[in-house]
Design an enzyme around this catalytic site. Structure first.
Site, PDB file in Angstrom:
ATOM      1  N   ASN A 116      50.108 145.485  82.030  1.00 49.27           N
ATOM      2  CA  ASN A 116      49.039 146.360  81.542  1.00 49.27           C
ATOM      3  C   ASN A 116      47.730 146.004  82.230  1.00 49.27           C
ATOM      4  O   ASN A 116      47.695 145.126  83.090  1.00 49.27           O
ATOM      5  CB  ASN A 116      48.924 146.272  80.014  1.00 49.27           C
ATOM      6  CG  ASN A 116      48.621 144.858  79.576  1.00 49.27           C
ATOM      7  OD1 ASN A 116      47.601 144.284  79.931  1.00 49.27           O
ATOM      8  ND2 ASN A 116      49.543 144.267  78.822  1.00 49.27           N
ATOM      9  N   PRO A 122      58.444 139.480  70.669  1.00 49.51           N
ATOM     10  CA  PRO A 122      57.970 138.796  69.458  1.00 49.51           C
ATOM     11  C   PRO A 122      56.458 138.955  69.329  1.00 49.51           C
ATOM     12  O   PRO A 122      55.760 139.070  70.338  1.00 49.51           O
ATOM     13  CB  PRO A 122      58.339 137.329  69.712  1.00 49.51           C
ATOM     14  CG  PRO A 122      58.469 137.208  71.198  1.00 49.51           C
ATOM     15  CD  PRO A 122      58.927 138.544  71.693  1.00 49.51           C
ATOM     16  N   ILE A 142      53.336 137.147  68.895  1.00 51.42           N
ATOM     17  CA  ILE A 142      52.952 135.736  69.044  1.00 51.42           C
ATOM     18  C   ILE A 142      51.979 135.327  67.936  1.00 51.42           C
ATOM     19  O   ILE A 142      52.163 134.313  67.263  1.00 51.42           O
ATOM     20  CB  ILE A 142      52.318 135.505  70.443  1.00 51.42           C
ATOM     21  CG1 ILE A 142      53.340 135.879  71.521  1.00 51.42           C
ATOM     22  CG2 ILE A 142      51.865 134.060  70.602  1.00 51.42           C
ATOM     23  CD1 ILE A 142      52.786 135.929  72.931  1.00 51.42           C
ATOM     24  N   PHE A 163      42.603 139.702  68.279  1.00 49.76           N
ATOM     25  CA  PHE A 163      41.819 140.800  68.847  1.00 49.76           C
ATOM     26  C   PHE A 163      42.604 142.084  68.603  1.00 49.76           C
ATOM     27  O   PHE A 163      43.835 142.054  68.584  1.00 49.76           O
ATOM     28  CB  PHE A 163      41.607 140.603  70.355  1.00 49.76           C
ATOM     29  CG  PHE A 163      40.375 139.809  70.672  1.00 49.76           C
ATOM     30  CD1 PHE A 163      40.328 138.454  70.409  1.00 49.76           C
ATOM     31  CD2 PHE A 163      39.262 140.424  71.238  1.00 49.76           C
ATOM     32  CE1 PHE A 163      39.190 137.712  70.689  1.00 49.76           C
ATOM     33  CE2 PHE A 163      38.117 139.694  71.524  1.00 49.76           C
ATOM     34  CZ  PHE A 163      38.078 138.341  71.250  1.00 49.76           C
ATOM     35  N   LYS A 204      49.040 140.846  60.087  1.00 49.64           N
ATOM     36  CA  LYS A 204      49.304 139.623  60.871  1.00 49.64           C
ATOM     37  C   LYS A 204      49.067 138.368  60.024  1.00 49.64           C
ATOM     38  O   LYS A 204      49.437 137.275  60.432  1.00 49.64           O
ATOM     39  CB  LYS A 204      48.384 139.569  62.097  1.00 49.64           C
ATOM     40  CG  LYS A 204      48.490 140.796  62.990  1.00 49.64           C
ATOM     41  CD  LYS A 204      48.850 140.465  64.401  1.00 49.64           C
ATOM     42  CE  LYS A 204      48.899 141.735  65.234  1.00 49.64           C
ATOM     43  NZ  LYS A 204      49.704 141.597  66.431  1.00 49.64           N
ATOM     44  N   LYS A 254      45.615 145.771  60.522  1.00 47.71           N
ATOM     45  CA  LYS A 254      46.290 144.869  61.469  1.00 47.71           C
ATOM     46  C   LYS A 254      46.073 143.411  61.059  1.00 47.71           C
ATOM     47  O   LYS A 254      46.987 142.592  61.094  1.00 47.71           O
ATOM     48  CB  LYS A 254      45.726 145.119  62.879  1.00 47.71           C
ATOM     49  CG  LYS A 254      46.548 144.504  63.979  1.00 47.71           C
ATOM     50  CD  LYS A 254      46.070 144.945  65.361  1.00 47.71           C
ATOM     51  CE  LYS A 254      46.606 146.303  65.760  1.00 47.71           C
ATOM     52  NZ  LYS A 254      46.255 146.689  67.133  1.00 47.71           N
ATOM     53  N   ASP A 266      54.303 145.106  74.319  1.00 46.05           N
ATOM     54  CA  ASP A 266      55.026 145.282  73.062  1.00 46.05           C
ATOM     55  C   ASP A 266      56.540 145.283  73.276  1.00 46.05           C
ATOM     56  O   ASP A 266      57.292 144.912  72.388  1.00 46.05           O
ATOM     57  CB  ASP A 266      54.593 146.592  72.391  1.00 46.05           C
ATOM     58  CG  ASP A 266      53.174 146.479  71.842  1.00 46.05           C
ATOM     59  OD1 ASP A 266      52.872 145.422  71.251  1.00 46.05           O
ATOM     60  OD2 ASP A 266      52.371 147.408  72.035  1.00 46.05           O
TER      61      ASP A 266
HETATM   62  N1  CTP Z   1      49.573 140.048  69.855  1.00 40.71           N
HETATM   63  C1  CTP Z   1      50.476 139.020  69.997  1.00 40.71           C
HETATM   64  N2  CTP Z   1      51.785 139.284  70.298  1.00 40.71           N
HETATM   65  C2  CTP Z   1      52.200 140.542  70.459  1.00 40.71           C
HETATM   66  C3  CTP Z   1      51.289 141.617  70.323  1.00 40.71           C
HETATM   67  C4  CTP Z   1      49.978 141.334  70.030  1.00 40.71           C
HETATM   68  O1  CTP Z   1      50.089 137.860  69.854  1.00 40.71           O
HETATM   69  N3  CTP Z   1      53.462 140.773  70.761  1.00 40.71           N
HETATM   70  C5  CTP Z   1      48.189 139.745  69.475  1.00 40.71           C
HETATM   71  C6  CTP Z   1      47.156 140.116  70.510  1.00 40.71           C
HETATM   72  O2  CTP Z   1      46.883 139.025  71.372  1.00 40.71           O
HETATM   73  C7  CTP Z   1      45.964 140.467  69.649  1.00 40.71           C
HETATM   74  C8  CTP Z   1      46.582 141.032  68.402  1.00 40.71           C
HETATM   75  O3  CTP Z   1      47.902 140.529  68.360  1.00 40.71           O
HETATM   76  O4  CTP Z   1      45.232 139.340  69.260  1.00 40.71           O
HETATM   77  C9  CTP Z   1      46.592 142.534  68.315  1.00 40.71           C
HETATM   78  O5  CTP Z   1      47.120 143.112  69.504  1.00 40.71           O
HETATM   79  P1  CTP Z   1      47.200 144.686  69.687  1.00 40.71           P
HETATM   80  O6  CTP Z   1      47.826 144.989  71.006  1.00 40.71           O
HETATM   81  O7  CTP Z   1      45.868 145.288  69.378  1.00 40.71           O
HETATM   82  O8  CTP Z   1      48.119 145.112  68.502  1.00 40.71           O
HETATM   83  P2  CTP Z   1      49.658 145.120  68.266  1.00 40.71           P
HETATM   84  O9  CTP Z   1      49.974 144.048  67.285  1.00 40.71           O
HETATM   85  O10 CTP Z   1      50.407 145.087  69.557  1.00 40.71           O
HETATM   86  O11 CTP Z   1      49.832 146.527  67.555  1.00 40.71           O
HETATM   87  P3  CTP Z   1      49.646 148.013  68.191  1.00 40.71           P
HETATM   88  O12 CTP Z   1      49.916 147.917  69.667  1.00 40.71           O
HETATM   89  O13 CTP Z   1      50.662 148.808  67.477  1.00 40.71           O
HETATM   90  O14 CTP Z   1      48.253 148.458  67.869  1.00 40.71           O
END
Ligand code: CTP
Length: 398
Positions: A213, A308, A310, A326, A344, A340, A280
């Site tokens: 990305n 997963p 994280i 974030f 989390k 969110k 994702d």
């Molecule tokens: N994050 C993570 N592991 C993942 C996805 C996200 O640790 N597999 C963490 C990111 O580093 C960030 C937060 O979760 O701190 C939110 O990430 P974001 O991409 O905004 O959200 P998602 O949890 O992926 O949800 P969505 O894409 O559906 O908005």
């Protein structure tokens, strides 16, 4: 942190003096005003003209002429009264010894002695031969300086001008600029371990292709720098980026989300900040050989598995660190962000507009916690990082 700061840059007689020209230039680029003071030894290596041209300021090099040129202005007193900090780089073994023992026999050592430490802190970047550095006398002097509140930027190890190999090389100018910011940052994370994930992840399709990305990693790297400035021991777990590692930060490079999670689980911390834009999904079966193009109708079909989470995994541990997330959203920042954060299970989430910040040098965020929402104005990622670290430190101590 260095914008509008007045820095006295002391230069002593070591071969690394040539690097101080670049150092002066970088400090000015950061918005600092730089006044250079040189010893006689320094002038054997580089001329005052170089520094007056770079800084657009007169260079001071003589205790006696600077006094007699204008009797109302006593350079060794006045210079540090107007300055925000003093950095001696390179600092030779001789000047280190003089300052550690309160000797003042030229303008630079007079300045170091006549300074008010509360208003003009001193940092030194020693540079010398490896044996001189290791000599117990030098080490005694360095310990004494640290004890006296002088910040010592330890030399790096490597090949030396004399041909010997070992510690004693002055830090690179960019690292010194990073390190100098510590003088202006409250040390409110001293003794704390901080893990930061940053950058994108890269999910392989086959040995030559993958899915990633547009995250640049800038925000995560800026936070790593700010946390290190605030005194934390920082581990940066980074996906692929083109950014240099901030000074004083340990970095582990990873590619996939699974590698990032495994690395996070191998380390413990007091604070965990998830800034990485984690993919994702990953391709369910990574091809072991390059997928070859067939005819037009035969396009490969990829099937995906969810990666997963994280941050969620770390936050659900039995004794989790203080977790900060974030959220990259495109709309309804506060509402989606709070949902969110609760999902989390984390105390603090920083919501921003994803597409508007990816790759940019500035950012505008919303802090979301149990108390509600708190907007921060648009600012550079570097300023924002310092502010976020102080917000995190504040919540940690309460
Ligand atoms: N994050 C993570 N592991 C993942 C996805 C996200 O640790 N597999 C963490 C990111 O580093 C960030 C937060 O979760 O701190 C939110 O990430 P974001 O991409 O905004 O959200 P998602 O949890 O992926 O949800 P969505 O894409 O559906 O908005």
């Amino acid at each position: 942190m260095l914008n509008n700061k007045h820095i006295i840059l002391g230069i002593t007689g070591g071969i690394a003096a040539y690097k101080s020209a670049e150092l002066a230039r970088l400090l000015i680029k950061k918005g600092a005003r730089v006044t250079v003071v040189m010893t006689d030894g320094a002038k054997e290596f580089i001329t005052p003209l170089t520094f007056s041209a770079l800084t657009n300021q007169p260079v001071y090099d003589d205790l006696w002429t600077s006094r007699s040129a204008d009797s109302s202005s006593i350079a060794h007193i006045n210079l540090t009264r107007e300055a925000d900090a003093m950095l001696i780089a390179p600092c030779t073994a001789n000047v280190t010894a003089k300052i550690a023992n309160g000797l003042a026999d030229d303008l630079l050592t007079n300045l170091a002695l006549a300074r008010d430490p509360a208003n003009c802190p001193l940092a030194i970047a020693p540079a010398m031969n490896v044996q001189m550095w290791r000599n117990p006398a030098t080490q005694r002097n360095i310990a004494q300086l640290r004890n006296d509140g002088v910040m010592v930027f330890d030399p790096a190890s490597g090949e030396q001008a004399c041909g010997e190999i070992g510690e004693g090389r002055m830090l690179e100018p960019a690292d010194l600029v990073d390190a100098l910011e510590r003088l202006f940052v409250p040390q409110n994370l001293t003794g704390k371990k901080v893990i930061i994930t940053a950058g994108p992840t890269f999910e392989a399709i086959d040995p030559v292709r993958g899915i990633t990305n547009r995250s640049s990693g800038k925000m995560g790297y800026a936070l790593a720098h700010a946390a290190a400035c605030a005194g934390a021991e920082v581990l940066l777990i980074s996906g692929p980026t083109a950014l240099p590692t901030p000074f004083g930060v340990t970095r582990i490079n990873v590619e996939s989300a699974q590698q990032m999670l495994d690395t996070c689980l191998h380390h413990t911390a007091d604070v965990f900040i998830a800034v990485a834009a984690v993919a994702d999904w990953r391709v369910t079966e990574i091809a072991t050989q390059k997928i070859k193009k067939q005819n037009d109708a035969d396009v490969p079909t990829l099937s995906f598995t969810q990666n997963p989470d994280i941050l969620h995994t770390i936050a659900q541990q039995s004794n989790p660190p203080y977790c900060v997330g974030f959220a990259a959203e495109t709309e309804n920042l506060a509402e989606y962000g709070q949902t969110k954060r609760r999902k989390k299970g984390i105390p603090l989430l920083i919501a921003n507009n994803g597409p508007a910040t990816f790759g940019a040098d500035d950012n505008e965020v919303l802090l979301l916690d149990d108390a509600g929402e708190h907007a921060l104005p648009r600012m550079s990622k570097s300023q924002l990082a310092h502010q976020l670290i102080s917000e995190i430190a504040k919540r940690l101590s309460s």
